[in-house]
Design a protein around this motif. Structure first.
Motif, PDB file in Angstrom:
ATOM      1  N   UNK A 113      15.791 -15.779   4.736  1.00 27.93           N
ATOM      2  CA  UNK A 113      16.220 -17.000   4.069  1.00 27.93           C
ATOM      3  C   UNK A 113      16.021 -16.865   2.569  1.00 27.93           C
ATOM      4  N   UNK A 114      16.831 -17.550   1.776  1.00 28.50           N
ATOM      5  CA  UNK A 114      16.707 -17.408   0.318  1.00 28.50           C
ATOM      6  C   UNK A 114      15.454 -18.089  -0.199  1.00 28.50           C
ATOM      7  N   UNK A 115      14.803 -17.456  -1.142  1.00 26.93           N
ATOM      8  CA  UNK A 115      13.663 -18.073  -1.814  1.00 26.93           C
ATOM      9  C   UNK A 115      13.966 -18.364  -3.276  1.00 26.93           C
ATOM     10  N   UNK A 116      15.150 -17.945  -3.755  1.00 23.89           N
ATOM     11  CA  UNK A 116      15.560 -18.204  -5.127  1.00 23.89           C
ATOM     12  C   UNK A 116      16.995 -18.722  -5.131  1.00 23.89           C
ATOM     13  N   UNK A 117      17.377 -19.319  -6.270  1.00 20.80           N
ATOM     14  CA  UNK A 117      18.745 -19.812  -6.416  1.00 20.80           C
ATOM     15  C   UNK A 117      19.757 -18.680  -6.326  1.00 20.80           C
ATOM     16  N   UNK A 118      19.443 -17.535  -6.926  1.00 22.22           N
ATOM     17  CA  UNK A 118      20.377 -16.409  -6.872  1.00 22.22           C
ATOM     18  C   UNK A 118      20.613 -15.962  -5.431  1.00 22.22           C
ATOM     19  N   UNK A 119      19.568 -15.978  -4.610  1.00 23.34           N
ATOM     20  CA  UNK A 119      19.731 -15.590  -3.212  1.00 23.34           C
ATOM     21  C   UNK A 119      20.564 -16.620  -2.449  1.00 23.34           C
ATOM     22  N   UNK A 120      20.376 -17.898  -2.774  1.00 22.21           N
ATOM     23  CA  UNK A 120      21.191 -18.934  -2.141  1.00 22.21           C
ATOM     24  C   UNK A 120      22.662 -18.756  -2.516  1.00 22.21           C
ATOM     25  N   UNK A 121      22.929 -18.489  -3.780  1.00 20.99           N
ATOM     26  CA  UNK A 121      24.311 -18.278  -4.214  1.00 20.99           C
ATOM     27  C   UNK A 121      24.925 -17.065  -3.526  1.00 20.99           C
ATOM     28  N   UNK A 122      24.118 -16.028  -3.302  1.00 23.93           N
ATOM     29  CA  UNK A 122      24.617 -14.851  -2.585  1.00 23.93           C
ATOM     30  C   UNK A 122      24.991 -15.209  -1.146  1.00 23.93           C
ATOM     31  N   UNK A 123      24.202 -16.072  -0.507  1.00 27.11           N
ATOM     32  CA  UNK A 123      24.526 -16.517   0.847  1.00 27.11           C
ATOM     33  C   UNK A 123      25.847 -17.280   0.892  1.00 27.11           C
TER      34      UNK A 123
END
Length: 285
Positions: free
Chosen positions: A1-11
């Motif tokens: 699961x994403x822990x940062x905004x950049x990881x959320x955007x990648x999802x």
């Protein structure tokens, strides 16, 4: 699961495989199944990718069919049901290993002039900065770093902090925002909200029974999830999740929620039914 905004955007940045067919990545997770908010958010993006400009997300209705595999990518197959002048509708089927795990109907609408009214925001809700961060009071050994993409503040429930209401015994209020400095794109803001809308939602159902999700006394799984968008807002600004559980029986709990911005605008409504079972203490985990 994403822990940062950049990881959320990648999802949320889905790969286009073919016409109306998309693939979403997975991130490492300690959860036993794919987080429901992730599948819903990715399905929203897939649906919107097939719609002409000028339409904004209006509502979604979804069912969680099978537990998702956290180590396999998810395929999103979009079916065009309607392309109207005011509304456009899509059906999204998510698959893994050749089997459906999730289905969603998404409606998008053009903005237009209308009459306007709304519920009033609850009185005496403390500012998020004055509320408790639930991650600061977790039990030893519990990890919540996977939820770091969201900022959550607990404002109270019918078990504590909220005044007693005999007519509505199942209540909870939390402040929540998703990420920081998200792009201005309304689709990204809406998808990020959908991602966060599956967080902290069942507390209202637990509250009348003196339970909490993290106490290990129950198991829970979302059965369906619906969202209605009323007014534009940003998911990366604080929003109040005002939750009410009118019923739990037969191991199923219904939670309805109103979403308010800090200035009192009612911007969305959410409803979810979940499976909540007593955990057998004889079973490990």
């Amino acid at each position: 699961m994403p822990s940062t905004t950049d990881e959320l955007l990648a999802l949320l940045d889905l790969e286009t495989i073919d016409d109306n067919l998309f693939r979403g990545i997975q991130l490492p997770s300690m959860l036993p199944r794919v987080y429901g908010g992730q599948v819903a958010a990715q399905a929203v993006v897939a649906a919107a990718r097939t719609v002409e400009p000028g339409y904004a997300l209006h509502s979604l209705h979804s069912y969680f069919l099978q537990p998702g595999d956290t180590e396999a990518r998810i395929i999103y197959d979009v079916e065009k049901l309607r392309d109207g002048r005011s509304f456009t509708t899509r059906r999204v089927l998510a698959r893994q290993h050749g089997r459906p795990i999730f289905v969603m109907t998404v409606d998008l609408a053009r903005d237009e002039e209308s009459w306007d009214h709304q519920d009033r925001m609850p009185d005496y809700v403390p500012d998020p900065e004055s509320c408790l961060d639930p991650r600061t009071v977790v039990s030893p050994g519990q990890r919540f770093d996977e939820w770091d993409v969201a900022d959550i503040r607990y404002a109270g429930s019918s078990a504590d902090l909220l005044p007693e209401d005999a007519e509505r015994p199942g209540r909870q209020r939390v402040w929540l925002k998703v990420g920081t400095d998200l792009p201005d794109d309304p689709l990204i803001q809406a998808a990020a909200f959908v991602y966060g809308s599956d967080m902290a939602l069942l507390g209202a159902a637990y509250a009348p029974h003196g339970l909490r999700f993290a106490d290990g006394k129950s198991m829970a799984a979302s059965l369906d999830h619906a969202v209605w968008f009323h007014r534009p807002f940003r998911a990366d600004d604080w929003w109040l999740y005002d939750q009410h559980s009118p019923s739990m029986s037969g191991a199923r709990a219904l939670v309805n929620a109103r979403v308010f911005t800090q200035d009192g605008r009612l911007v969305a409504s959410v409803a979810q039914e979940a499976l909540i079972r007593k955990r057998d203490p004889r079973r490990n985990g």
